[in-house]
Design a protein around this motif. Structure first.
Motif, short mmCIF file in Angstrom:
data_model
loop_
_atom_site.label_atom_id
_atom_site.label_comp_id
_atom_site.label_asym_id
_atom_site.label_seq_id
_atom_site.Cartn_x
_atom_site.Cartn_y
_atom_site.Cartn_z
N SER A 43 1.05 -1.00 -0.01
CA SER A 43 -0.02 0.04 -0.29
C SER A 43 0.48 1.33 -0.25
O SER A 43 1.87 1.25 0.22
CB SER A 43 -0.98 0.25 1.03
OG SER A 43 -1.55 -1.02 1.77
N ASN A 81 2.95 2.94 2.65
CA ASN A 81 1.84 3.21 3.48
C ASN A 81 1.11 4.34 4.15
O ASN A 81 0.38 4.65 3.00
CB ASN A 81 2.66 3.31 4.67
CG ASN A 81 2.85 1.25 5.12
OD1 ASN A 81 2.30 0.40 3.98
ND2 ASN A 81 4.51 1.37 5.44
N GLN A 82 1.17 5.18 4.59
CA GLN A 82 0.33 6.71 4.90
C GLN A 82 1.29 7.52 4.93
O GLN A 82 1.03 8.73 5.73
CB GLN A 82 -0.38 6.50 6.34
CG GLN A 82 -2.12 5.87 5.30
CD GLN A 82 -2.88 6.36 4.11
OE1 GLN A 82 -2.39 7.58 3.72
NE2 GLN A 82 -3.60 5.25 3.62
N ASP A 96 -3.57 7.89 -4.38
CA ASP A 96 -4.36 6.93 -3.70
C ASP A 96 -3.92 5.13 -3.97
O ASP A 96 -4.83 4.94 -4.39
CB ASP A 96 -5.49 6.64 -2.55
CG ASP A 96 -5.79 5.52 -1.45
OD1 ASP A 96 -4.67 5.01 -1.09
OD2 ASP A 96 -6.53 6.25 -0.32
N TRP A 100 -3.65 1.87 -2.08
CA TRP A 100 -4.22 1.44 -0.98
C TRP A 100 -5.19 0.18 -1.59
O TRP A 100 -6.01 1.01 -2.23
CB TRP A 100 -4.48 1.87 -0.04
CG TRP A 100 -3.78 2.76 0.89
CD1 TRP A 100 -2.60 3.34 0.81
CD2 TRP A 100 -3.42 1.77 2.35
NE1 TRP A 100 -1.58 3.78 1.79
CE2 TRP A 100 -2.40 2.35 2.90
CE3 TRP A 100 -3.64 0.91 3.18
CZ2 TRP A 100 -2.11 2.37 4.55
CZ3 TRP A 100 -3.86 0.48 4.60
CH2 TRP A 100 -2.31 1.19 4.85
N GLU A 101 -5.36 -0.74 -1.21
CA GLU A 101 -6.81 -1.47 -2.14
C GLU A 101 -7.80 -0.70 -1.58
O GLU A 101 -9.29 -0.77 -2.51
CB GLU A 101 -6.86 -3.06 -1.97
CG GLU A 101 -5.39 -3.57 -2.23
CD GLU A 101 -5.89 -5.40 -1.88
OE1 GLU A 101 -6.65 -5.80 -0.40
OE2 GLU A 101 -4.67 -6.06 -2.36
N HIS A 102 -8.32 -0.44 -0.91
CA HIS A 102 -9.77 -0.08 -0.26
C HIS A 102 -10.06 1.45 -1.45
O HIS A 102 -11.41 1.53 -1.28
CB HIS A 102 -10.15 1.10 1.19
CG HIS A 102 -8.71 2.09 1.39
ND1 HIS A 102 -7.69 1.89 2.41
CD2 HIS A 102 -8.48 3.57 0.87
CE1 HIS A 102 -7.28 2.69 2.54
NE2 HIS A 102 -7.93 4.03 2.23
N LYS A 148 -4.67 -3.00 -10.79
CA LYS A 148 -4.57 -1.62 -10.90
C LYS A 148 -4.23 -0.63 -12.03
O LYS A 148 -4.63 0.31 -11.47
CB LYS A 148 -2.97 -1.49 -10.01
CG LYS A 148 -2.85 -1.91 -8.34
CD LYS A 148 -1.52 -1.62 -8.04
CE LYS A 148 -1.46 -2.85 -6.03
NZ LYS A 148 0.28 -2.41 -6.17
#
Length: 222
Positions: A144, A165-166, A179, A181-183, A193
């Motif tokens: 992510s 990450n974040q 973003d 990330w998968e969400h 992707k």
């Protein structure tokens, strides 16, 4: 907006969070409806991403700051640094991200002639080449993270950067952030992707990106 990023870039990140512990971070409102970015980003994704994921970072940041303010020993403060970085970065990144988007037909995907377009052509050759480089770098993020178009005060150029990450983008001023990330995409694009990355350019708010770019260049020359 850049004030938020510059605050995040201070060397003693956790100390700045601790000084702000008396204030409570809140979930920012969106400037558009959850379904306004369809068909490129579904209403279901936007609703969950904003009200669940971003809200979780806000709650986590508030809790971590409160705990940091009450920490009695350096050991306790060090233990809280990971939570401050993760949740604080998540809040900063997503606050930037929502402003980074606009509905197609209402500014999304529309890059007008101006300083940002001139800089993109200067630094990448063309707008399409910029998109290709950003998509390649962002798709290559392991796990992510985020893909960015950032302005480097050191070189005076736009550059493609990724963060894990974040982690917030501290080496550059963020102009455009994506973003990965998968969400942010999985409910609609599954594990593909590249399809998500291709689609998101249709709702990138280039007007907001240009405002960030112009302010960044002013700050660099001040």
């Amino acid at each position: 907006m850049l004030a938020l990023v510059r605050a995040a870039a201070r060397p003693r990140l956790t100390a700045s969070f601790a000084r702000a512990a008396a204030s409570v971070h809140t979930l920012p409102a969106l400037a558009y409806a959850y379904d306004a970015l369809e068909p490129h980003i579904s209403a279901e994704i936007m609703t969950l991403h904003h009200t669940k994921h971003h809200q979780a970072y806000v709650a986590g940041l508030n809790a971590a700051e409160a705990a940091y303010a009450q920490a009695a020993t350096p050991r306790e403060r060090i233990r809280l640094q990971a939570a401050l970085k993760f949740n604080g970065g998540g809040h900063i990144n997503h606050t930037l991200f929502w402003k980074n988007l606009a509905p197609a037909g209402a500014g999304g995907g529309e890059l007008a002639d101006g300083p940002l377009k001139e800089a993109i052509v200067r630094d990448f050759g063309s707008v399409e080449e910029l998109k290709a480089r950003v998509n390649a770098a962002t798709a290559g993020v392991q796990g992510s993270g985020w893909g960015w178009v950032g302005y480097s005060a050191a070189t005076g150029k736009l550059e493609v950067v990724t963060t894990a990450n974040q982690d917030p983008l501290l080496s550059h001023v963020p102009i455009i952030g994506i973003d990965i990330w998968e969400h942010a995409f999985y409910l609609q694009y599954k594990n593909v992707k590249p399809d998500y990355l291709k689609a998101i350019w249709n709702v990138i708010n280039f007007k907001e990106a240009e405002e960030r770019f112009v302010e960044a260049t002013k700050q660099a020359s001040a």
